[in-house]
Design a protein around this motif. Structure first.
Motif, PDB file in Angstrom:
ATOM      1  N   GLU A  98       0.816  -1.215   0.000  1.00  0.00           N
ATOM      2  CA  GLU A  98       0.000   0.000   0.000  1.00  0.00           C
ATOM      3  C   GLU A  98       0.853   1.271   0.000  1.00  0.00           C
ATOM      4  O   GLU A  98       0.528   2.244  -0.679  1.00  0.00           O
ATOM      5  CB  GLU A  98      -0.926  -0.015   1.221  1.00  0.00           C
ATOM      6  CG  GLU A  98      -1.988  -1.112   1.154  1.00  0.00           C
ATOM      7  CD  GLU A  98      -2.761  -1.249   2.448  1.00  0.00           C
ATOM      8  OE1 GLU A  98      -2.520  -0.433   3.375  1.00  0.00           O
ATOM      9  OE2 GLU A  98      -3.596  -2.169   2.547  1.00  0.00           O
ATOM     10  N   ARG A 167      -9.820  -5.610  -7.749  1.00  0.00           N
ATOM     11  CA  ARG A 167     -10.345  -5.234  -6.430  1.00  0.00           C
ATOM     12  C   ARG A 167      -9.192  -5.138  -5.431  1.00  0.00           C
ATOM     13  O   ARG A 167      -8.073  -5.564  -5.706  1.00  0.00           O
ATOM     14  CB  ARG A 167     -11.375  -6.251  -5.936  1.00  0.00           C
ATOM     15  CG  ARG A 167     -10.790  -7.618  -5.587  1.00  0.00           C
ATOM     16  CD  ARG A 167     -11.806  -8.442  -4.811  1.00  0.00           C
ATOM     17  NE  ARG A 167     -11.396  -9.837  -4.710  1.00  0.00           N
ATOM     18  CZ  ARG A 167     -12.081 -10.759  -4.030  1.00  0.00           C
ATOM     19  NH1 ARG A 167     -13.218 -10.429  -3.411  1.00  0.00           N
ATOM     20  NH2 ARG A 167     -11.664 -12.008  -3.972  1.00  0.00           N
ATOM     21  N   ASN A 168      -9.483  -4.538  -4.273  1.00  0.00           N
ATOM     22  CA  ASN A 168      -8.505  -4.407  -3.191  1.00  0.00           C
ATOM     23  C   ASN A 168      -7.197  -3.774  -3.657  1.00  0.00           C
ATOM     24  O   ASN A 168      -6.097  -4.198  -3.285  1.00  0.00           O
ATOM     25  CB  ASN A 168      -8.234  -5.774  -2.541  1.00  0.00           C
ATOM     26  CG  ASN A 168      -9.450  -6.307  -1.817  1.00  0.00           C
ATOM     27  OD1 ASN A 168     -10.215  -5.553  -1.214  1.00  0.00           O
ATOM     28  ND2 ASN A 168      -9.655  -7.617  -1.884  1.00  0.00           N
ATOM     29  N   CYS A 169      -7.347  -2.744  -4.479  1.00  0.00           N
ATOM     30  CA  CYS A 169      -6.190  -1.986  -4.957  1.00  0.00           C
ATOM     31  C   CYS A 169      -6.692  -0.575  -5.288  1.00  0.00           C
ATOM     32  O   CYS A 169      -7.901  -0.346  -5.419  1.00  0.00           O
ATOM     33  CB  CYS A 169      -5.576  -2.644  -6.186  1.00  0.00           C
ATOM     34  SG  CYS A 169      -6.672  -2.765  -7.610  1.00  0.00           S
ATOM     35  N   ARG A 174      -6.669  -0.308 -11.146  1.00  0.00           N
ATOM     36  CA  ARG A 174      -7.707  -1.337 -11.218  1.00  0.00           C
ATOM     37  C   ARG A 174      -8.196  -1.526 -12.652  1.00  0.00           C
ATOM     38  O   ARG A 174      -8.500  -0.566 -13.352  1.00  0.00           O
ATOM     39  CB  ARG A 174      -8.881  -0.944 -10.313  1.00  0.00           C
ATOM     40  CG  ARG A 174      -9.945  -2.018 -10.159  1.00  0.00           C
ATOM     41  CD  ARG A 174     -10.953  -1.610  -9.094  1.00  0.00           C
ATOM     42  NE  ARG A 174     -10.281  -1.394  -7.797  1.00  0.00           N
ATOM     43  CZ  ARG A 174     -10.867  -0.902  -6.730  1.00  0.00           C
ATOM     44  NH1 ARG A 174     -12.144  -0.527  -6.796  1.00  0.00           N
ATOM     45  NH2 ARG A 174     -10.202  -0.751  -5.597  1.00  0.00           N
ATOM     46  N   PRO A 207      -6.170 -12.128  -3.624  1.00  0.00           N
ATOM     47  CA  PRO A 207      -6.921 -11.043  -2.989  1.00  0.00           C
ATOM     48  C   PRO A 207      -7.229  -9.854  -3.884  1.00  0.00           C
ATOM     49  O   PRO A 207      -8.178  -9.105  -3.602  1.00  0.00           O
ATOM     50  CB  PRO A 207      -6.010 -10.626  -1.823  1.00  0.00           C
ATOM     51  CG  PRO A 207      -5.205 -11.832  -1.516  1.00  0.00           C
ATOM     52  CD  PRO A 207      -4.956 -12.459  -2.847  1.00  0.00           C
ATOM     53  N   THR A 208      -6.466  -9.645  -4.958  1.00  0.00           N
ATOM     54  CA  THR A 208      -6.726  -8.484  -5.806  1.00  0.00           C
ATOM     55  C   THR A 208      -7.497  -8.847  -7.077  1.00  0.00           C
ATOM     56  O   THR A 208      -7.574  -8.036  -8.003  1.00  0.00           O
ATOM     57  CB  THR A 208      -5.403  -7.777  -6.185  1.00  0.00           C
ATOM     58  OG1 THR A 208      -4.473  -8.741  -6.697  1.00  0.00           O
ATOM     59  CG2 THR A 208      -4.805  -7.068  -4.983  1.00  0.00           C
ATOM     60  N   THR A 210     -11.353 -10.460  -8.324  1.00  0.00           N
ATOM     61  CA  THR A 210     -12.679 -10.996  -8.004  1.00  0.00           C
ATOM     62  C   THR A 210     -12.810 -12.410  -8.562  1.00  0.00           C
ATOM     63  O   THR A 210     -12.008 -12.862  -9.378  1.00  0.00           O
ATOM     64  CB  THR A 210     -13.774 -10.124  -8.634  1.00  0.00           C
ATOM     65  OG1 THR A 210     -13.599 -10.141 -10.064  1.00  0.00           O
ATOM     66  CG2 THR A 210     -13.723  -8.697  -8.121  1.00  0.00           C
ATOM     67  N   TRP A 242      -6.305 -13.581   5.036  1.00  0.00           N
ATOM     68  CA  TRP A 242      -7.139 -12.713   4.213  1.00  0.00           C
ATOM     69  C   TRP A 242      -7.774 -13.505   3.073  1.00  0.00           C
ATOM     70  O   TRP A 242      -8.972 -13.371   2.794  1.00  0.00           O
ATOM     71  CB  TRP A 242      -6.272 -11.577   3.676  1.00  0.00           C
ATOM     72  CG  TRP A 242      -6.996 -10.487   2.955  1.00  0.00           C
ATOM     73  CD1 TRP A 242      -8.316 -10.145   3.068  1.00  0.00           C
ATOM     74  CD2 TRP A 242      -6.424  -9.560   2.014  1.00  0.00           C
ATOM     75  NE1 TRP A 242      -8.609  -9.073   2.255  1.00  0.00           N
ATOM     76  CE2 TRP A 242      -7.464  -8.687   1.603  1.00  0.00           C
ATOM     77  CE3 TRP A 242      -5.143  -9.371   1.503  1.00  0.00           C
ATOM     78  CZ2 TRP A 242      -7.249  -7.664   0.681  1.00  0.00           C
ATOM     79  CZ3 TRP A 242      -4.917  -8.350   0.606  1.00  0.00           C
ATOM     80  CH2 TRP A 242      -5.966  -7.516   0.192  1.00  0.00           C
ATOM     81  N   LEU A 246     -11.816 -14.222   1.837  1.00  0.00           N
ATOM     82  CA  LEU A 246     -12.295 -13.874   0.499  1.00  0.00           C
ATOM     83  C   LEU A 246     -12.778 -15.091  -0.283  1.00  0.00           C
ATOM     84  O   LEU A 246     -13.667 -14.978  -1.139  1.00  0.00           O
ATOM     85  CB  LEU A 246     -11.166 -13.188  -0.287  1.00  0.00           C
ATOM     86  CG  LEU A 246     -10.681 -11.836   0.239  1.00  0.00           C
ATOM     87  CD1 LEU A 246      -9.439 -11.388  -0.508  1.00  0.00           C
ATOM     88  CD2 LEU A 246     -11.784 -10.783   0.108  1.00  0.00           C
TER      89      LEU A 246
END
Length: 435
Positions: A98, A167-169, A174, A207-208, A210, A242, A246
């Motif tokens: 991040e 996602r998650n970014c 994205r 995680p990033t 879908t 995590w 998900l």
């Protein structure tokens, strides 16, 4: 064959035809060796005394006596956009992503910026003796174009791909399931098997993406079976937790990818630290490979790769720098850290095994051992010249080496980019150390 099409190189010559962990006579070592190359490929490799008589008169010959020629190093997991953020402080993987990774990658929307970084990155690889790498670009297609343009200008065998994440970014990095798949397919058609370029379908990590993006990624992997696939798995315990939230239906982190058809030959999974026995067996059964990233794993405190359990399962694996969490482009320095990781896990990596995992073992992990990774006749002539006297300490230690293992161990534990005297790609000099 005429003398003008041949090139010859005299030095100590080392390459592998099997894994030293499982075969008694896994390597070929010629203390006074000769490597013969023509049209970018290996013609022969062996004892100088036996081969020199086969050369036509006036064949160009490079005399590297006192040095060691090996196949070029193969780095199976590295991020070229992270070059400028190497050695960035953070308390762990997720905050590091991040705070540093995502903001740095934003700039690769600019093709000129991407091109400049790609040029520097490739220069660093060649300076460190790496002739093939499996490379993450960014979400921007132009980052892939910039990378392959630069690597093809040097005539290199490289594997790379556009990152997929929806996602998650940050919004500025994205894509969508549909746009990511469309851009990936366009890049495959443009670059895969163009000159020496190979394409890797690249979901960043579960995680990033879908479930929709994971599904279309699996469809692409099935539709283009001779492409490569690269992603991350089981790097960090917090990350594993995590993923469980998900994808609660999956048995394990690795099983997430398996459910979408991503375990297959030419699939390389970065890290593989927190796998269980069933995961390792599945990796072995599918021909998937682990990219072992000791420098990165120590830097982020992610954990220690278990070489012994990986070997027991029959997993393919290879060493990797993982720059920019990795703190060096040098595969020699990566060997140094791999040795220490193995000791901390209660196992032992001889130098011969580490050199195998960085050459033929890496080529086998990529299912490219019929193309690169050894000096078998017909292989592409990617090779490096290592100098055991590159630094005063290295020279002093290698002068007291009583075996090939001691010589290689000194290079692995004391060597870095300074030990790479020259790098050749397809028989062409692409780096030469200037003192």
């Amino acid at each position: 064959m005429t003398a003008t099409t041949l090139q010859a190189y005299r030095a100590g010559l080392l390459h592998f035809h099997a894994d030293p962990a499982f075969a008694e006579h896994a390597h070929a070592w010629h203390e006074d060796g000769l490597l013969i190359v023509a049209d970018g490929k290996v013609v022969a490799a062996g004892d100088y005394a036996q081969l020199v008589g086969t050369l036509p008169p006036d064949t160009p010959a490079a005399d590297y006596r006192g040095k060691v020629i090996t196949p070029g190093f193969i780095d199976v997991h590295v991020h070229y956009p992270q070059t400028d953020m190497i050695a960035s402080p953070a308390p762990g993987l997720l905050p590091w992503l991040e705070q540093y990774t995502f903001p740095t990658e934003r700039a690769f929307a600019d093709p000129s910026h991407a091109a400049g970084v790609a040029e520097f990155f490739l220069d660093e690889l060649l300076r460190c003796g790496t002739t093939t790498a499996m490379v993450y670009c960014t979400v921007h297609p132009q980052s892939v174009d910039a990378f392959f343009t630069a690597s093809e200008a040097r005539g290199l065998r490289m594997i790379a791909g556009k990152v997929l994440m929806d996602r998650n970014c940050p919004d500025f990095l994205r894509d969508t399931a549909e746009s990511g798949a469309r851009e990936t397919e366009e890049l495959i058609r443009r670059w895969h098997r163009h000159e020496r370029s190979l394409y890797a379908i690249t979901p960043r990590f579960a995680p990033t993406s879908t479930e929709a993006q994971m599904a279309v990624t699996g469809e692409l992997a099935n539709a283009y079976p001779d492409t490569f696939l690269q992603t991350h798995v089981s790097e960090n315990e917090a990350e594993c937790g995590w993923v469980k939230t998900l994808y609660p239906q999956a048995r394990s982190y690795l099983d997430v990818y398996d459910r979408y058809g991503m375990l297959r030959p030419r699939a390389v999974f970065g890290h593989c630290i927190w796998l269980d026995g069933e995961d390792r067996a599945r990796m072995a059964a599918t021909g998937s490979a682990a990219a072992v990233c000791p420098t990165s794993n120590l830097f982020l405190g992610s954990g220690l790769f278990d070489f012994e359990k990986a070997d027991q399962a029959g997993m393919r694996m290879a060493l990797a720098t993982d720059v920019g969490a990795g703190t060096s482009f040098s595969m020699l320095q990566t060997m140094n850290e791999a040795y220490k990781v193995a000791r901390l896990k209660g196992s032992y990596l001889p130098a011969l095994r580490m050199f195998y995992l960085s050459t033929l073992g890496a080529a086998r992990s990529l299912h490219l051992d019929d193309t690169i990774g050894s000096f078998a006749a017909g292989r592409e002539a990617d090779f490096i010249v290592l100098d055991p006297q590159a630094t005063p300490l290295l020279a002093r230690r290698t002068a007291n080496s009583d075996s090939l293992e001691e010589l290689l161990f000194a290079l692995a534990l004391l060597g870095d980019d300074r030990a790479v005297a020259a790098t050749y790609s397809a028989g062409r000099l692409v780096h030469e150390r200037r003192d």
